[in-house]
Write an enzyme that holds these catalytic residues in place. Structure first.
Site, PDB file in Angstrom:
ATOM      1  N   GLY A 259     -14.058  32.571 -13.181  1.00 28.17           N
ATOM      2  CA  GLY A 259     -13.334  33.966 -14.070  1.00 28.17           C
ATOM      3  C   GLY A 259     -12.014  33.930 -14.418  1.00 28.17           C
ATOM      4  O   GLY A 259     -10.747  33.020 -13.429  1.00 28.17           O
TER       5      GLY A 259
ATOM      6  N   GLY B  57      -9.888  35.964 -12.505  1.00 33.01           N
ATOM      7  CA  GLY B  57      -9.039  35.506 -11.725  1.00 33.01           C
ATOM      8  C   GLY B  57      -8.967  34.346 -10.417  1.00 33.01           C
ATOM      9  O   GLY B  57      -7.716  33.957 -10.102  1.00 33.01           O
TER      10      GLY B  57
ATOM     11  N   THR C 258     -18.769  33.910 -15.773  1.00 34.23           N
ATOM     12  CA  THR C 258     -18.470  34.930 -15.548  1.00 34.23           C
ATOM     13  C   THR C 258     -19.506  35.855 -15.886  1.00 34.23           C
ATOM     14  O   THR C 258     -19.567  35.562 -17.309  1.00 34.23           O
ATOM     15  CB  THR C 258     -17.568  35.681 -14.898  1.00 34.23           C
ATOM     16  OG1 THR C 258     -17.571  37.446 -15.068  1.00 34.23           O
ATOM     17  CG2 THR C 258     -16.550  35.635 -16.436  1.00 34.23           C
TER      18      THR C 258
ATOM     19  N   ASP D 227     -18.994  38.546 -17.258  1.00 34.22           N
ATOM     20  CA  ASP D 227     -18.763  39.689 -17.489  1.00 34.22           C
ATOM     21  C   ASP D 227     -18.326  39.609 -19.276  1.00 34.22           C
ATOM     22  O   ASP D 227     -17.826  40.199 -20.211  1.00 34.22           O
ATOM     23  CB  ASP D 227     -17.411  39.992 -17.074  1.00 34.22           C
ATOM     24  CG  ASP D 227     -17.663  40.526 -15.725  1.00 34.22           C
ATOM     25  OD1 ASP D 227     -18.865  41.205 -15.422  1.00 34.22           O
ATOM     26  OD2 ASP D 227     -16.598  40.318 -15.018  1.00 34.22           O
TER      27      ASP D 227
ATOM     28  N   GLN E 171     -27.548  42.247 -11.542  1.00 35.14           N
ATOM     29  CA  GLN E 171     -27.603  41.735 -13.184  1.00 35.14           C
ATOM     30  C   GLN E 171     -26.923  40.640 -12.671  1.00 35.14           C
ATOM     31  O   GLN E 171     -27.026  39.821 -14.185  1.00 35.14           O
ATOM     32  CB  GLN E 171     -26.396  42.772 -13.639  1.00 35.14           C
ATOM     33  CG  GLN E 171     -26.699  43.989 -14.464  1.00 35.14           C
ATOM     34  CD  GLN E 171     -25.712  44.846 -14.496  1.00 35.14           C
ATOM     35  OE1 GLN E 171     -25.286  44.983 -15.616  1.00 35.14           O
ATOM     36  NE2 GLN E 171     -25.672  45.776 -13.903  1.00 35.14           N
ATOM     37  N   ARG E 172     -26.337  40.097 -12.083  1.00 30.50           N
ATOM     38  CA  ARG E 172     -25.812  38.546 -11.570  1.00 30.50           C
ATOM     39  C   ARG E 172     -26.916  37.676 -10.978  1.00 30.50           C
ATOM     40  O   ARG E 172     -26.411  36.564 -11.243  1.00 30.50           O
ATOM     41  CB  ARG E 172     -24.961  38.846 -10.406  1.00 30.50           C
ATOM     42  CG  ARG E 172     -23.334  39.601 -10.424  1.00 30.50           C
ATOM     43  CD  ARG E 172     -22.404  38.446 -10.233  1.00 30.50           C
ATOM     44  NE  ARG E 172     -22.119  39.102  -8.995  1.00 30.50           N
ATOM     45  CZ  ARG E 172     -21.192  39.261  -8.384  1.00 30.50           C
ATOM     46  NH1 ARG E 172     -20.920  40.120  -8.235  1.00 30.50           N
ATOM     47  NH2 ARG E 172     -20.923  38.725  -6.895  1.00 30.50           N
TER      48      ARG E 172
HETATM   49  O1  F6P Z   1     -17.113  39.699 -12.581  1.00 35.73           O
HETATM   50  C1  F6P Z   1     -17.925  40.152 -11.959  1.00 35.73           C
HETATM   51  C2  F6P Z   1     -18.226  41.354 -11.141  1.00 35.73           C
HETATM   52  O2  F6P Z   1     -20.491  41.727 -11.249  1.00 35.73           O
HETATM   53  C3  F6P Z   1     -18.194  42.508 -12.252  1.00 35.73           C
HETATM   54  O3  F6P Z   1     -18.836  42.508 -13.622  1.00 35.73           O
HETATM   55  C4  F6P Z   1     -18.194  43.877 -11.063  1.00 35.73           C
HETATM   56  O4  F6P Z   1     -17.145  44.227 -11.615  1.00 35.73           O
HETATM   57  C5  F6P Z   1     -17.729  42.529 -10.010  1.00 35.73           C
HETATM   58  O5  F6P Z   1     -17.804  41.389 -10.187  1.00 35.73           O
HETATM   59  C6  F6P Z   1     -18.465  43.019  -8.190  1.00 35.73           C
HETATM   60  O6  F6P Z   1     -17.991  42.601  -7.949  1.00 35.73           O
HETATM   61  P1  F6P Z   1     -18.485  42.306  -5.721  1.00 35.73           P
HETATM   62  O7  F6P Z   1     -19.276  41.897  -6.090  1.00 35.73           O
HETATM   63  O8  F6P Z   1     -17.108  42.299  -5.601  1.00 35.73           O
HETATM   64  O9  F6P Z   1     -18.668  43.752  -5.705  1.00 35.73           O
END
Ligand code: F6P
Length: 326
Positions: free
Chosen positions: A105, A107, A129, A131, A258-259
């Protein structure tokens, strides 16, 4: 920089379904073009620690349908420092890696952009990503799968909400942006969608709910983007409860589910296209650019633009939220 013979590939930041499909496309496009491929494990951390492993055509077999990333990913603090990037450069040089594809993403692209200002090993980015918040590309890998996951979950919440005449505040991911909230809200027929990009009257959920109530709705779903200015779903539900007397309110935070999951067909196809295009870009002598999709065509966007500019919501979709709720 001479001719490219060996490339590295890594996944960085939050994982997204379709990253494996992108690694596979990078690997096979490189091999097709006579290049060697090195997988860099755990994102930039693997560059700093020289955690490298060769990838072959068979290494990426049976991966296109898998969620997560078999190369692993991380958010790496060391790569944010000049010392960390120097070590990474030395490790890349020692491994004779002449170009790197970074799947991640904004970053991750910030890090890549700084690295390419300092060192002459070209980096090309692939937007990955859930997002969908990267400027310069209509689409990021994982967004479509995440949306389908959210919609499936909200459909289920709707069943129980209707059965018991309840109101649900459902929090979705998206970091600072409302793309997941907007699309999943439309696709699940949500009564209201709260997103950081939308302010003012359009956010008057009490009015929206009361209006809907006149046609005797048996359930209400309010999608809340995690980055909303008023807070997450829990905070917002607490805030509005006094004005929503008579409604039986519940909160669901969908979180990291969601991931995960097997990537959708769209994510697999787009990841394959973008991974292929990234290697082609390296072979064409590009550096410090991201490959993206605009109107379904491959484009190249400089990292410095992709990371600086804000990607707005699709205005047409924002405009129809209220119309679809009359
Ligand atoms: O950037 C992807 C994401 O899933 C965002 O939607 C969410 O804010 C963040 O990463 C969560 O990050 P982590 O898995 O480090 O808690």
């Amino acid at each position: 920089m001479g001719k490219i013979k060996k490339i590295g590939v890594l996944t960085s930041g939050g994982d997204a379904p379709g990253m494996n499909a992108a690694i596979r496309a990078v690997t096979r496009t490189a091999i097709y073009n006579g290049l060697e491929v090195i997988g860099i494990r755990h994102g930039y951390l693997g560059m700093v620690n020289a955690n490298f492993k060769p990838l072959y055509s068979y290494t990426v077999s049976d991966t296109i349908q898998r969620g997560g990333t078999f190369l692993k990913t991380a958010r790496c603090e060391a790569f944010r420092t000049p010392e960390g990037r120097k070590t990474a450069y030395e490790n890349l040089r020692a491994a004779e890696i002449d170009g790197v594809v970074v799947i991640g993403g904004d970053g991750s692209f910030k890090g890549a952009s700084i690295f390419n200002e300092e060192y002459n090993i070209p980096f090309v980015g692939v937007p990955g990503t859930i997002d969908n918040d990267i400027f310069g590309t209509d689409y990021t890998i994982g967004y479509d799968t995440a949306l389908n996951t959210v919609v499936e979950a909200v459909d289920k919440i709707r069943d129980t909400a209707s059965a018991m005449n309840r109101m649900f505040f459902v929090e979705v991911m998206g970091a600072e942006a409302g793309h997941i909230a907007l699309y999943s809200g439309i696709a699940s027929g949500a009564e209201a969608i709260l997103m950081p990009e939308i302010r003012g009257e359009a956010r008057d959920i009490v009015k929206i709910i009361e209006t809907g109530n006149t046609r005797k709705k048996s359930s209400n779903i309010i999608i809340v983007a995690e980055g909303d200015e008023e807070g997450g779903a829990l905070a917002i539900a607490e805030k509005y409860k006094p004005q929503l007397e008579g409604y039986d309110v519940r909160v669901v935070i969908l979180g990291h589910l969601q991931r995960g999951g097997s990537p959708s067909a769209l994510d697999r196809v787009n990841a394959s296209r973008l991974g292929n295009a990234a290697v082609e870009a390296l072979l064409d002598g590009q550096q410090s650019v991201m490959v993206g999709l605009q109107n379904n065509e491959i484009v190249l966007i400089p990292f410095r633009k992709a990371v600086k500019q804000h990607k707005g919501l699709n205005q047409h979709i924002v405009d129809i939220i209220d119309i679809l709720n009359v």
